[in-house]
Design a protein around this motif. Structure first.
Motif, short mmCIF file in Angstrom:
data_model
loop_
_atom_site.label_atom_id
_atom_site.label_comp_id
_atom_site.label_asym_id
_atom_site.label_seq_id
_atom_site.Cartn_x
_atom_site.Cartn_y
_atom_site.Cartn_z
N LEU A 94 -2.30 -1.96 -9.29
CA LEU A 94 -1.13 -2.64 -9.84
C LEU A 94 -0.33 -3.43 -8.79
N GLN A 95 -0.03 -2.82 -7.66
CA GLN A 95 0.84 -3.49 -6.69
C GLN A 95 0.25 -4.80 -6.20
N TRP A 96 -1.03 -4.81 -5.85
CA TRP A 96 -1.61 -6.06 -5.36
C TRP A 96 -1.72 -7.09 -6.46
N ASN A 98 0.79 -1.23 0.00
CA ASN A 98 0.00 0.00 0.00
C ASN A 98 0.82 1.28 0.00
N GLY A 99 1.97 1.25 0.65
CA GLY A 99 2.82 2.44 0.64
C GLY A 99 3.40 2.70 -0.75
N TRP A 100 3.69 1.62 -1.45
CA TRP A 100 4.30 1.73 -2.79
C TRP A 100 3.32 2.30 -3.80
N LYS A 101 2.07 2.00 -3.58
CA LYS A 101 1.00 2.57 -4.40
C LYS A 101 1.04 4.10 -4.33
N VAL A 102 1.18 4.61 -3.11
CA VAL A 102 1.27 6.06 -2.92
C VAL A 102 2.55 6.60 -3.54
N ALA A 103 3.65 5.86 -3.38
CA ALA A 103 4.93 6.30 -3.95
C ALA A 103 4.82 6.45 -5.47
N MET A 104 4.10 5.52 -6.11
CA MET A 104 3.93 5.59 -7.57
C MET A 104 3.24 6.89 -7.98
#
Lengths: 250, 221
Positions: B172-174, B17-23
């Motif tokens: 995308l991440q999940w 979930n954090g990586w989603k925000v980073a994207m």
């Protein structure tokens, strides 16, 4: 001209939308979806919601064209964006409280709802009683209730600021059904319990919770364990059947 | 000296979930510094972190250019970022209808994809001799969510409004976790070719690729 049509069933997610519509004093048509007969998987409904879940809502948009929406949180935001000009149950876009309301609404949608839903599954619907699954999700539900209870201890009456918002409405039906999820009482969560009653006293909540059929959560709370198990056995039949059909389709 | 980044992003390597925000931050060209609370010491449950997020979870974002405004829940954060900073609608929409549709898919992601894929990953990694029906329950739900996406993406290139938006990116991440952990990549390859095409189109974007590579590097470290 608005032309709101709500497709719903007597569940915590369904009554969010009818409660909000009542709170805003909006006129709307209702179609009851019989989820025990998988009506929500019929082609006409999938045109409205490809995910095959309730609630869904259609309306005539300002340009005269239809708008079709699904996901209860998104439907609630649509309704307040378009119709809650006096901010009865929302805050002005761009304000601190606006984003905080969004925050708690997402918390309900991604946390409280799914996790309490898993607790329902393992406590009531699963073909066999799996201790680990029941404990995992009952504990997570309790943790989420604790988060909410702590917040309500700080704010006193409602989750954000000093008024009832769509974040409170979103949580209410879930908390009201705590016993179905295996949380026997709310005695450990005094702020949450007081909030549940405070919300119930609102005319909009009272009117909206009985759509499309009477809300039974409070009667359910009074049932004995055996009576509750009997209810669960009936629901488990169609829940498991629906799951099997979904699994077949892939 | 380089300017301070505009945002602090609290994240974790293992969760998507954090990586989603980073994207989204990177796509919008916003500067940020990532802080990784030590989950093994339960720092995300400590008093300092609970001041940022009473729910004790990542991600959290602090906006140092806007009175240190603090927000949690990944998709609430993303909506904040696009509303406030994506004013030319690179990844969002200016018109009301598409704004609503975008939100709808973001809720589906946050309430339908994340929690169920998350349970599948949990039982696969931390399973403790539960009957196989438990993992299957969540694998089946993962397949179902992918088939819903496939049913829509077989008719259109993107989920909303004919262009890439955060409604697409948030899935995308999940979905990469479905490939790596839950189902193996054959499932999407075979059963959901349009979902695969859609994922690949996002992964080909330099900003998204950079974030994914950063995560993979940390995961394999």
């Amino acid at each position: 001209m608005s032309d709101i049509h709500l497709y719903t069933a007597q569940t915590p997610n369904g009554i969010k939308v009818s409660i909000l519509l009542e709170e805003l004093g909006l006129k709307y048509k209702t179609t009851a979806i019989d989820i025990s007969k998988n009506t929500q998987k019929e082609p006409w409904f999938l045109e409205i919601n490809p995910n095959g879940r309730i609630p869904a809502l259609t309306d005539t948009f300002t340009d005269g064209q239809p708008i079709r929406l699904f996901e209860s949180g998104s439907i609630m935001q649509y309704l307040v964006d378009r119709y809650d000009k006096d901010h009865k149950v929302s805050y002005p876009q761009g304000s601190r409280e606006y984003y905080q309301t969004n925050n708690w609404l997402h918390w309900q949608m991604a946390g409280l709802g799914p996790m309490q839903g898993q607790s329902n599954h393992f406590t009531r619907y699963a073909p066999e009683k799996i201790e680990y699954g029941m404990n995992r999700y009952q504990n997570e539900t309790r943790r989420l209730y604790r988060v909410m209870d702590t917040q309500l201890g700080k704010t006193k009456a409602y989750l954000v600021g000093d008024k009832c918002t769509i974040a409170d409405i979103a949580c209410w039906g879930w908390v009201a059904s705590h016993r179905w999820a295996g949380i026997e009482t709310l005695d450990d969560f005094p702020n949450l319990n007081a909030w549940l009653e405070r919300m119930l006293a609102r005319p909009g909540v009272e009117a909206g919770r009985h759509v499309p059929s009477p809300h039974k959560a409070f009667e359910m709370k009074k049932l004995s364990k055996e009576e509750l198990d009997k209810h669960a056995a009936e629901s488990a039949k169609w829940v498991q059947q629906g799951m099997a059909e979904d699994a077949k389709k892939k | 000296m380089a300017a301070q980044p505009q945002f602090t992003l609290y994240s974790t390597v293992v969760g998507p979930n954090g990586w989603k925000v980073a994207m989204v931050l990177r796509e919008l060209g916003l500067t940020y510094e990532t802080v990784y609370p030590d989950f093994s010491k339960r720092e995300q449950k400590g008093p300092e972190f609970l001041k940022l997020n009473p729910n004790g979870r990542i991600p959290v974002v602090v906006d140092h250019h806007y009175k240190d405004f603090t927000l949690w829940e990944s998709n609430a954060i993303i909506e904040y970022l696009t509303t406030k900073y994506d004013t030319d609608n690179k990844l969002s929409f200016g018109d009301f209808d598409n704004q609503q549709y975008m939100r709808q898919w973001m809720y589906f992601q946050a309430s339908g994809q994340g929690p169920y894929y998350g349970q599948a990953v949990w039982f696969i990694k931390n399973g403790n001799g539960e009957p196989k029906e438990v993992v299957e329950r969540y694998q089946n739900e993962t397949r179902r969510v992918i088939s819903v996406l496939e049913s829509v993406l077989s008719k259109q290139e993107w989920l909303v409004g004919g262009k890439l938006s955060v409604a697409d990116i948030c899935f995308l991440q999940w979905n990469t976790s479905a490939d790596r952990i839950i189902l193996g990549s054959e499932f999407i390859d075979r059963e959901a070719p349009h979902v695969r095409r859609w994922m690949n189109a996002m992964i080909a974007r330099p900003a998204i690729a950079a974030v994914m590579q950063e995560r993979m590097k940390m995961l394999s470290a």
